[in-house]
Write a protein that holds these residues in place. Sequence first.
Motif, short mmCIF file in Angstrom:
data_model
loop_
_atom_site.label_atom_id
_atom_site.label_comp_id
_atom_site.label_asym_id
_atom_site.label_seq_id
_atom_site.Cartn_x
_atom_site.Cartn_y
_atom_site.Cartn_z
N UNK A 144 0.88 -1.17 0.00
CA UNK A 144 0.00 0.00 0.00
C UNK A 144 0.91 1.21 0.00
N UNK A 145 0.56 2.20 -0.81
CA UNK A 145 1.35 3.44 -0.88
C UNK A 145 0.47 4.58 -0.37
N UNK A 146 0.99 5.34 0.57
CA UNK A 146 0.22 6.41 1.20
C UNK A 146 0.93 7.76 1.00
N UNK A 147 0.19 8.74 0.48
CA UNK A 147 0.75 10.07 0.20
C UNK A 147 0.04 11.08 1.11
N UNK A 148 0.81 11.81 1.90
CA UNK A 148 0.25 12.80 2.82
C UNK A 148 0.33 14.21 2.23
N UNK A 149 -0.76 14.95 2.35
CA UNK A 149 -0.82 16.34 1.87
C UNK A 149 -1.46 17.22 2.95
N UNK A 150 -0.94 18.42 3.11
CA UNK A 150 -1.56 19.37 4.03
C UNK A 150 -0.98 19.30 5.43
N UNK A 151 -1.84 19.49 6.45
CA UNK A 151 -1.38 19.57 7.84
C UNK A 151 -0.64 18.31 8.26
N UNK A 152 0.32 18.46 9.19
CA UNK A 152 1.04 17.29 9.72
C UNK A 152 0.09 16.37 10.49
N UNK A 153 0.45 15.10 10.50
CA UNK A 153 -0.34 14.13 11.28
C UNK A 153 0.59 13.18 11.99
N UNK A 154 0.07 12.55 13.02
CA UNK A 154 0.81 11.50 13.74
C UNK A 154 0.24 10.15 13.35
N UNK A 155 1.08 9.36 12.67
CA UNK A 155 0.74 7.98 12.31
C UNK A 155 1.04 7.11 13.51
N UNK A 156 0.20 6.13 13.72
CA UNK A 156 0.44 5.14 14.77
C UNK A 156 0.56 3.80 14.07
N UNK A 157 1.56 3.05 14.40
CA UNK A 157 1.55 1.68 13.89
C UNK A 157 2.05 0.68 14.90
N UNK A 158 1.30 -0.41 14.97
CA UNK A 158 1.56 -1.45 15.94
C UNK A 158 2.00 -2.73 15.26
N UNK A 159 1.59 -3.82 15.81
CA UNK A 159 1.99 -5.12 15.29
C UNK A 159 0.86 -5.81 14.57
N UNK A 160 0.88 -7.12 14.58
CA UNK A 160 -0.12 -7.89 13.85
C UNK A 160 -1.35 -8.17 14.71
N UNK A 161 -1.28 -7.77 15.98
CA UNK A 161 -2.44 -7.88 16.88
C UNK A 161 -2.82 -6.50 17.35
N UNK A 162 -4.10 -6.32 17.70
CA UNK A 162 -4.57 -4.98 18.08
C UNK A 162 -3.89 -4.46 19.35
N UNK A 163 -3.58 -5.37 20.25
CA UNK A 163 -2.93 -4.96 21.50
C UNK A 163 -1.42 -5.02 21.31
N UNK A 164 -0.71 -4.40 22.24
CA UNK A 164 0.75 -4.41 22.14
C UNK A 164 1.26 -3.03 21.82
N UNK A 165 2.59 -2.88 21.77
CA UNK A 165 3.18 -1.55 21.63
C UNK A 165 2.83 -0.90 20.28
N UNK A 166 2.65 0.43 20.32
CA UNK A 166 2.35 1.21 19.12
C UNK A 166 3.45 2.26 18.96
N UNK A 167 4.04 2.32 17.77
CA UNK A 167 5.03 3.37 17.50
C UNK A 167 4.35 4.54 16.80
#
Length: 214
Positions: A144-167
């Motif tokens: 998947x390719x994601x292109x950001x435009x406009x105001x800054x945003x904070x992306x969150x990404x975790x692992x393969x399960x919903x729980x657990x650490x998020x960067x």
Amino acid sequence: MDDLFAPLTTPRRESLAEGAVLLRARALPFETILLAALDAVIAASPFRHMVTPGGYRMSVAMTNCGAAGWVSDRSGYRYDPIDPVTGRPWPAMPDGFLTLARAAADEGGYTDFRPDACLINRYEPGARLSLHQDRNERDFGHPIVSVSLGLPATFQFGGLKRTGPVRKFRVLHGDIVVWGGSARLRYHGVAALKDGNHETMGRQRINLTFRVAR
Ligand code: MD3
Ligand code: FE
């Protein structure tokens, strides 16, 4: 406060995880072409707030272009060749969108990327996307390719399960992220958009998300 030196001190390319790479400012040379194409797409299929299967109105407004568009309503999530608002096919994928998405995928190490779907997300201040996986596509072997435009945003990404650490990491106007390999099914989301004014985009963030849905 904005970091005026960011273009000099931030790496052009950052590896986020196995299979995921952040390409800073790569969409900037395409800015004018992208914004003109975007205007044409939203004139044909306007932004709308979809409803989740659970009945909640999404804070992010969405539209699509390409052969298939991502749709959510009370009956579920799916890709549909027809825009349910207009009753007509989604606008065709603009050439400039395709060219940029393919060049970014190439740079991320994924050759021959031919997306047939582009989901366009519009965030206004306060809008957010809670942690989810993208699993409505048939073949997770495609990135998947994601292109950001406009105001800054904070992306969150975790692992393969919903729980657990998020960067978390910030994405800015013109940044592109390519998610493939083992990153393709990672949980991810976008924190509530902070208010601000972007010199070309105003008080919003727009994200173009290119996928192979078929
Ligand atoms: C990480 N959009 O439309 S794109 C979405 O900024 C979506 O509008 C967000 O998540 C946005 O589904 C984030 C970044 C992204 C896209 C796909 C991913 C991150 C991803 C797939 C796997 C892991
Ligand atoms: Fe997603």
